[in-house]
Design an enzyme around this catalytic site. Structure first.
Site, PDB file in Angstrom:
ATOM      1  N   LYS A  72      -2.895   7.099 -10.609  1.00 18.21           N
ATOM      2  CA  LYS A  72      -3.742   8.167 -10.058  1.00 18.21           C
ATOM      3  C   LYS A  72      -4.392   8.916 -11.216  1.00 18.21           C
ATOM      4  O   LYS A  72      -3.783   9.071 -12.285  1.00 18.21           O
ATOM      5  CB  LYS A  72      -2.833   9.091  -9.244  1.00 18.21           C
ATOM      6  N   SER A 120      -3.157  12.668  -1.116  1.00 18.75           N
ATOM      7  CA  SER A 120      -4.231  12.602  -2.078  1.00 18.75           C
ATOM      8  C   SER A 120      -4.222  11.357  -2.963  1.00 18.75           C
ATOM      9  O   SER A 120      -5.224  11.088  -3.642  1.00 18.75           O
ATOM     10  CB  SER A 120      -4.181  13.843  -2.970  1.00 18.75           C
ATOM     11  N   SER A 173       1.668  13.358  -0.625  1.00 16.32           N
ATOM     12  CA  SER A 173       0.504  12.658  -1.191  1.00 16.32           C
ATOM     13  C   SER A 173       0.757  11.240  -1.695  1.00 16.32           C
ATOM     14  O   SER A 173      -0.197  10.537  -2.046  1.00 16.32           O
ATOM     15  CB  SER A 173      -0.094  13.488  -2.333  1.00 16.32           C
TER      16      SER A 173
END
Lengths: 492, 109
Positions: free
Chosen positions: A79, A154, A178
């Site tokens: 990420k 996310s 997330s």
């Protein structure tokens, strides 16, 4: 060779056994990403040159007969809120659009030391604030299982990448779900380990007391290997516990649940949860019974009713404080102003997107006099009540089963009427962050339309190995998810 | 016991100043609706009795060893300085924190 269908363990075994080279594996994955990602938009930065250099070094080490790590030659993605030495780390925000860290996060270092090869960075909601991966400055990521739907967030880029076969492992961060919610939406496996299990040094945090990082994979065995690689003390992160970790890989060898007591959550409004997700829980309970587990039903009234409110008070309050450093001077996008305060305002207005600014505003409000005493301080106490509720539960049971999200993946661009309704999407995931518990999002099948169904497993803090063991047995029954068929979706 | 509160336009303006975030007045209503929606959600915590509950804190099993506090050689000074929003040689360039406006009044006081 269709490397994209292999697990991380199969790839590493093949590299170590000289069935293929790290370079062959890497080239194959990079080609797949470059072919498919113009549509999916899961990857925001590729670091091909560095990756090829790392693969070359690894192949040379093999030729010299050196002992290799657990993830030898396994390509992975992270990420875009993990600091990566010499590679931009944007948090999908204009605020950090050209920021290049000068060091690797500890998690990245540990992955590289185990022989894994970093290929690039994945898309996310701006500063990890969101659950659709639509608020990124790079544009939205699409769900590889159904391109009309969001991948969750996310860490939506990481989950979509694993589902699409870009890599067998991706790392994400989880403040209120997330990792687990996008893993569920994309039909892969995701884990938020216990708070204190893995070092967060080098992660651009959102809420320090809630954030944890963890793996997204397509099977539990790979997840356990990544946990063996990542879960260790770190002198750079004082919140990372120094206890002696067991072998997580060894924990996933069990084939039954004899002697295990597993609770199933009740007391929530089942009308609000998609029927196929309730069915997934019932099917999982049947698996657990067949595997020898004792099943009981439990109600956690404080967590069920107050977790989301408590979570958002703490998360938004802390976020407004944490993001104060992005002022265009100490960090981040800079706009000139005629004085210091105008410069701050201009930089923050243009650097942050709508959702981030909205959360900072609410968070700042919560921390002002009157609101702080009436909302933030009680929330910190309610958090303790929720942690105590779980601690009492886990005195007598080994794990808890509940949904991840109340819904199947949403359609792209779907907007609820108000923030409170949107935030209620976190009702089942935020409790693990509040109480610091390990939690796994486990795919257990697909609807007739091809959308993933899943369950959430939670366990006592620092009992991550036991949770992985239970997840592994359930996965033996349900089967691990395969790579999304991108040709059906017109991506290939 | 939580006292129910709402945010009004006056408070919003104060919060905008505190958070160093600007917002056009045309967006005030939308933001106030959202903020108050979240506060209403939190009002339900009123029903809990947490008078005797301690504030949350983490338990640790074994404290992490602290790193030795000693200088280390580091060859990335220039790369680091390049990340400054505004660089001036070997320094981050920053505006004056205390300055005078056109009327000789202190800004930021």
């Amino acid at each position: 060779m269709e490397f994209y269908k292999l697990s991380a363990k199969e790839i590493a075994d093949g590299v170590r056994g000289k069935k293929w080279t790290a370079k062959e594996v890497l080239t194959s994955f990079l080609t797949r990403i470059k072919t498919c990602d113009s549509k999916l938009n899961a990857v925001v930065t590729l670091c091909e040159k560095n990756a090829h250099e790392d693969a070359k070094k690894l192949d040379e080490a093999i030729a010299r007969g050196e002992t290799l790590g657990l993830l030898a030659g396994v390509p992975f993605l992270v990420k875009d809120n993990f600091c990566t030495d010499g590679i931009r780390t944007t948090c999908a925000s204009k605020m950090l659009h050209d920021w290049i860290p000068s060091y690797d996060a500890t998690a990245i270092k540990n992955m590289k030391m185990a022989g894994a090869i970093l290929m690039g960075k994945t898309n996310m909601d701006e500063f990890a604030m969101g659950n659709t991966t639509e608020s990124s400055i790079f544009g939205p990521t699409l769900n590889p299982r159904d391109l009309t739907r969001v991948p969750g967030g996310s860490s939506g880029g990481s989950a979509a990448a694993v589902a699409a076969g870009y890599c067998p492992i991706a790392l994400g961060s989880d403040t209120g779900g997330s990792i687990r919610q996008p893993a569920a939406f994309c039909g892969v496996q995701g884990m938020k380990p216990s708070y204190g299990q893995i070092s967060r040094y080098g992660i651009v945090g959102y809420v320090s007391s809630l954030d944890q990082i963890g793996p997204i994979t397509r099977n539990i065995n790979d997840m356990a290997i990544v946990m063996d690689v990542l879960a260790k003390a770190d002198e750079n992160d004082s919140t990372c516990d120094a206890y002696d970790r067991p072998s997580f890989s060894a924990a996933v060898k069990k084939t039954d649940l004899k002697g295990k007591k597993i609770a199933v959550l009740t007391g929530f409004d089942k009308e609000c949860v998609d029927k196929s997700l309730l069915d997934a829980i019932n099917t999982t309970v049947q698996f657990c019974c067949e595997a020898g587990a004792e099943i009981i039903e439990v109600n956690l009234p404080t967590a069920n009713k107050h977790a989301v409110a408590c979570y958002y008070m703490i998360a938004l309050g802390d976020a407004s404080s944490k993001l104060a450093c992005y002022d265009g001077m100490r960090y981040g996008y800079h706009e000139d102003g005629k004085n210091l305060f105008e410069m701050y305002k201009k930089s923050r207005n243009k650097g942050f997107g709508n959702e981030v600014r909205r959360r900072i505003l609410i968070g700042t409000c919560i921390l002002t006099r009157g609101y702080y005493e009436n909302y933030y301080v009680p929330a910190v106490k309610v958090r303790q009540m929720i942690a105590d509720e779980y601690a009492d539960l886990f005195k007598t049971v080994d794990a808890l089963i509940c949904p991840i999200s109340p819904t199947l993946p949403y359609k792209k661009g779907y907007v609820e009427d108000d923030s409170a309704t949107i935030y209620l999407r976190d009702v089942f995931t935020s409790t693990a962050n509040l109480a610091g518990l390990p939690s796994i999002s486990l795919n257990v099948g697909f609807t007739p339309e091809g959308l993933p169904t899943n369950i959430q497993l939670l366990g006592p803090r620092f009992d991550d190995e036991n949770l992985l063991s239970i997840a592994s047995v359930i996965e033996n029954y349900a089967g691990s998810p395969s790579v999304a068929d991108l040709s059906v979706e017109g991506v290939l | 016991m939580i006292k129910k509160m709402i945010m009004d336009e006056t408070r919003l303006k104060e919060v905008l100043e505190l958070s160093k975030i600007g917002l056009p007045e045309t967006e005030f209503k939308e933001v106030l609706d959202r903020v108050n929606g979240v506060l209403r959600m939190c009002d339900e915590m009123q029903e809990l009795n947490f008078a005797n509950t301690r504030s949350f804190e983490w338990n640790i099993k074994k404290a992490c060893p602290r790193r030795v506090d000693s200088p280390k050689k580091w060859d990335k000074r220039d790369a680091f300085l390049n990340q400054a929003p505004v660089r001036d040689g070997d320094f981050f360039r920053v505006p004056r924190i205390i300055a005078l406006d056109e009327d000789n009044e202190l800004i930021g006081d």
